[in-house]
Write an enzyme that holds these catalytic residues in place. Structure first.
Site, PDB file in Angstrom:
ATOM      1  CG  ASP A 285     -30.062  -5.360 -27.971  1.00 10.16           C
ATOM      2  OD1 ASP A 285     -28.928  -5.814 -27.697  1.00 10.16           O
ATOM      3  OD2 ASP A 285     -30.555  -5.438 -29.113  1.00 10.16           O
ATOM      4  CG  HIS A 286     -27.734  -9.056 -26.635  1.00  8.43           C
ATOM      5  ND1 HIS A 286     -28.378  -8.325 -27.599  1.00  8.43           N
ATOM      6  CD2 HIS A 286     -27.635 -10.320 -27.138  1.00  8.43           C
ATOM      7  CE1 HIS A 286     -28.660  -9.106 -28.639  1.00  8.43           C
ATOM      8  NE2 HIS A 286     -28.221 -10.318 -28.377  1.00  8.43           N
TER       9      HIS A 286
ATOM     10  CG  ASP B 228     -28.206 -10.186 -33.179  1.00  6.78           C
ATOM     11  OD1 ASP B 228     -28.051 -10.154 -31.942  1.00  6.78           O
ATOM     12  OD2 ASP B 228     -29.096 -10.854 -33.733  1.00  6.78           O
TER      13      ASP B 228
ATOM     14  NE  ARG C 175     -30.617 -18.621 -33.274  1.00  3.44           N
ATOM     15  CZ  ARG C 175     -29.760 -17.683 -33.630  1.00  3.44           C
ATOM     16  NH1 ARG C 175     -29.121 -16.993 -32.702  1.00  3.44           N
ATOM     17  NH2 ARG C 175     -29.527 -17.429 -34.899  1.00  3.44           N
TER      18      ARG C 175
ATOM     19  CB  SER D 194     -25.365 -16.493 -31.672  1.00  4.24           C
ATOM     20  OG  SER D 194     -24.720 -15.257 -31.537  1.00  4.24           O
TER      21      SER D 194
ATOM     22  NE  ARG E 214     -23.538 -16.420 -28.886  1.00  5.97           N
ATOM     23  CZ  ARG E 214     -24.385 -17.238 -28.253  1.00  5.97           C
ATOM     24  NH1 ARG E 214     -23.940 -18.286 -27.610  1.00  5.97           N
ATOM     25  NH2 ARG E 214     -25.671 -16.994 -28.243  1.00  5.97           N
TER      26      ARG E 214
END
Length: 642
Positions: A65-66, A120, A380, A534, A536
């Site tokens: 989806d990213h 996520d 964000r 995030s 990440r």
């Protein structure tokens, strides 16, 4: 014996170790995991490194989806890797176009009373359906897929009591923006927000999910709503009523804190650049000229959200100075809008329809023009996240965004007149043909690795002496978008740490990557809430690759601190914040007897050899996490203790 709140009930059923006392380390069993393609490649590389043939969760899902813009081979290669590794190891695969992970998981997989760990930060969306859903780094998710428990510090449980009913044109987005206005982006650290009150009667699951989704912006561990008749209605409409259970707090349940919000007093709100907590009313911010409106993201892309937008836009035309883009949250949402004619209403009004993906929210396309104002229904608005450093991004509800798209200026939707009404469907359109189950014969699957997939860095054991230069000094609220930018040009390289290293902290200082390489690594110094945003883990893996030994900050964001520990990087907190002002870039720091200091207590002594003084920092970790640091990270620790 006192009754239990919802958080305690779920954690108690999943507790593997520890006691449910706020501030103590506990571990819990994880029922489900999710990954997305920005973090998934690294998570599955780490899972493969554990030599576990099959995931041990009840359900693990890999979403694409990213990284859906395919300007080169890199994203497509990553998708092929994820699809094949998922097929081989027992993971369901959600194809590109099937939708945003949090929206799809809420629709098709989320279950009240279960635990969900996702790579996520917006995984807490699942709390809208009554899950303990937590965002984490990819390595934590890999360990959970391998059957290991998830360790966390038991949070305080804050009861958010919602009273009354929202006024017309005021939405669930305004509830979470109000919390951000009150508490700031640091206000949820070490907390889980559990919602209660008579106001819940008027909030659907998609609305609840909007609130739990943006609880991540508070820094919270997660947020959760009860599983009640509203939850049952949603799950029945999804054809999953057999998976529903009632879940509510006992009448005499106790909480660590309480916040009361009178819903009737709320007005349409907006978060101003460049932080989700810079909140004021739309009326106070005023009719500023707007160049772009983006509607979607995992926060506000549900069927209910977009039906409201379609009703507002029907028969009207988007202002000629505004570019309006809309990203439906899932294939299900897209299909239903197409079938009932709402999609045509959006297109007729002048909206540009994007695919069901994260898109502009993650900086993957639709970067605003130079100096543009963009109003977005996202979660964000960090500096530069949109892809345009000079842009000013505001966060709002879909109602505010749609009204703004029509008027060309930031608009209070109450000016539109009679309120719109959208009812929850009795039945959603269900077609899971874009969710591919794992292979029945995994031995026949060959995992495909493209040339862009590079090995990830693995730390070594903590040395006896840890030293290096102070490479950068930063202020408060440095985000993961500062540390490891995630724009459309860099997202295709999320499985290529050496390439990403050339851009680490570049939004703050473009010279940093080269300086770090020339110095052979060193230390970073920062203010409060370092690493917000995030999940990440690239924001830890890339500094690891560059030789960063430790970060000394006034405080850390939860997930980023965990990612540092998982990578074997020291997350150190100033014992006396005045020491932050004494350090200068270029100072040489040294930790003598580092292994002994880490093992023996919470306070470490650092010597500033350039200026000739010592100062204290705190490494407040459990004995287990200290072992993780000593071993050089979670992967080394897991292998040793397998």
């Amino acid at each position: 014996m006192l009754g239990k709140n919802i958080v305690q009930k779920i954690i108690e059923k999943h507790l593997v170790s520890g006691n449910m006392n706020a501030g103590e380390e506990i571990s819990i069993k994880i029922d489900q995991t999710l990954t997305q393609d920005s973090t998934g490649t690294m998570a599955y590389l780490q899972f493969e490194a554990m030599d576990i043939p099959r995931v041990k969760t009840k359900r693990s899902v890999a979403y694409i989806d990213h990284n859906t813009l395919q300007a080169g081979f890199e994203n497509a290669d990553d998708h092929k890797y994820i699809q094949t590794v998922a097929a081989k190891h027992g993971i369901y695969f959600s194809r590109p176009g099937n939708g945003i992970c949090h929206q799809v998981h809420l629709e098709r997989f989320g279950r009240p009373g279960w635990t969900l760990l996702g790579s996520d930060s917006h995984t807490p969306t699942g709390g809208g359906i009554g899950m303990i859903a937590i965002g984490a780094g990819g390595l934590d998710v890999a360990v959970a897929m391998a059957g290991g428990p998830y360790y966390l510090t038991m949070p305080k449980v804050c009861n958010v009591v919602l009273k009354g009913k929202l006024q017309p044109w005021v939405s669930a987005k305004d509830i979470i923006l109000e919390l951000l206005r009150r508490l700031t982006v640091k206000g949820g650290v070490g907390r889980i927000f559990e919602y209660s009150g008579d106001g819940l009667e008027h909030l659907t699951v998609p609305e609840r999910a909007t609130i739990t989704n943006m609880g991540a912006e508070l820094g919270a561990t997660t947020s959760i709503f009860p599983s009640d008749h509203k939850t049952y209605e949603f799950m029945k409409a999804q054809g999953r009523e057999d998976e529903w259970i009632e879940l509510k707090a006992d009448a005499d349940a106790e909480y660590d804190e309480e916040i009361v919000i009178d819903l009737a007093t709320l007005e349409p709100l907006v978060a101003q650049p460049h932080s989700p907590d810079r909140v004021d009313t739309v009326e106070n911010v005023g009719p500023i000229k707007v160049d772009q409106v983006c509607i979607g993201s995992c926060t506000n892309s549900s069927y209910m959200d977009l039906m409201k937008v379609a009703q507002i836009l029907k028969g009207k035309t988007v202002h000629p100075d505004v570019s309006l883009v809309i990203s439906p949250g899932s294939k299900q949402v897209n299909t239903m809008l197409a079938q009932n004619g709402a999609l045509a209403d959006l297109i007729d009004a002048g909206a540009r329809i994007l695919e069901s993906a994260c898109g502009p929210c993650i900086g993957m396309g639709q970067a605003p023009a130079t100096d543009a104002v963009s109003v977005r229904t996202f979660n964000r608005n960090f500096y530069g996240r949109s892809g345009t450093m000079s842009a000013n991004v505001y966060l709002s509800s879909p109602e505010v965004a749609a009204a703004t798209a029509l008027e060309g200026v930031l608009t209070d939707p109450r000016s539109l007149g009679e309120p719109i009404e959208v009812e929850m469907p009795k039945a959603f359109v269900i077609n899971d043909n874009s969710i591919i189950p794992p292979a029945e014969n995994p031995s026949e699957i060959e995992v495909v690795r493209g040339p862009n997939i590079k090995p990830f860095p693995i730390n070594s054991e903590l040395a006896e002496k840890v030293g290096g230069q102070v490479l950068m000094i930063m202020e408060d609220n440095i985000t993961t978008d500062h540390i490891m930018p995630s724009n459309a040009k860099l997202l295709p390289y999320r499985s290529n740490i050496p390439h990403l290293s050339n851009f680490c902290l570049a939004p703050i200082d473009p010279s940093f990557p080269e300086r770090a390489k020339n110095a052979g690594g060193g230390f970073l110094v920062a203010g409060h809430n370092y690493g917000q945003g995030s999940s990440r883990e690239h924001a830890a893996l890339v500094p690891l690759y560059l030789g960063i030994k430790g970060v000394i900050a006034k405080s850390f964001a939860r997930i980023h601190e965990s990612n540092f520990i998982n990578s074997g990087i020291l997350p150190l907190v100033f014992e006396d914040e005045a020491d932050y002002d004494r350090i200068e870039q270029g100072d040489e720091l040294e930790i003598q007897n580092a292994r002994e200091q880490v093992s023996s207590g919470d306070i470490l002594v650092i010597t500033n050899t350039t200026k000739g003084y010592n100062f204290n920092v705190r490494l407040g970790l459990s004995s287990r996490l200290k072992e993780v640091i000593l071993e050089g990270g979670l992967l080394n620790y897991t292998k040793k203790n397998a």
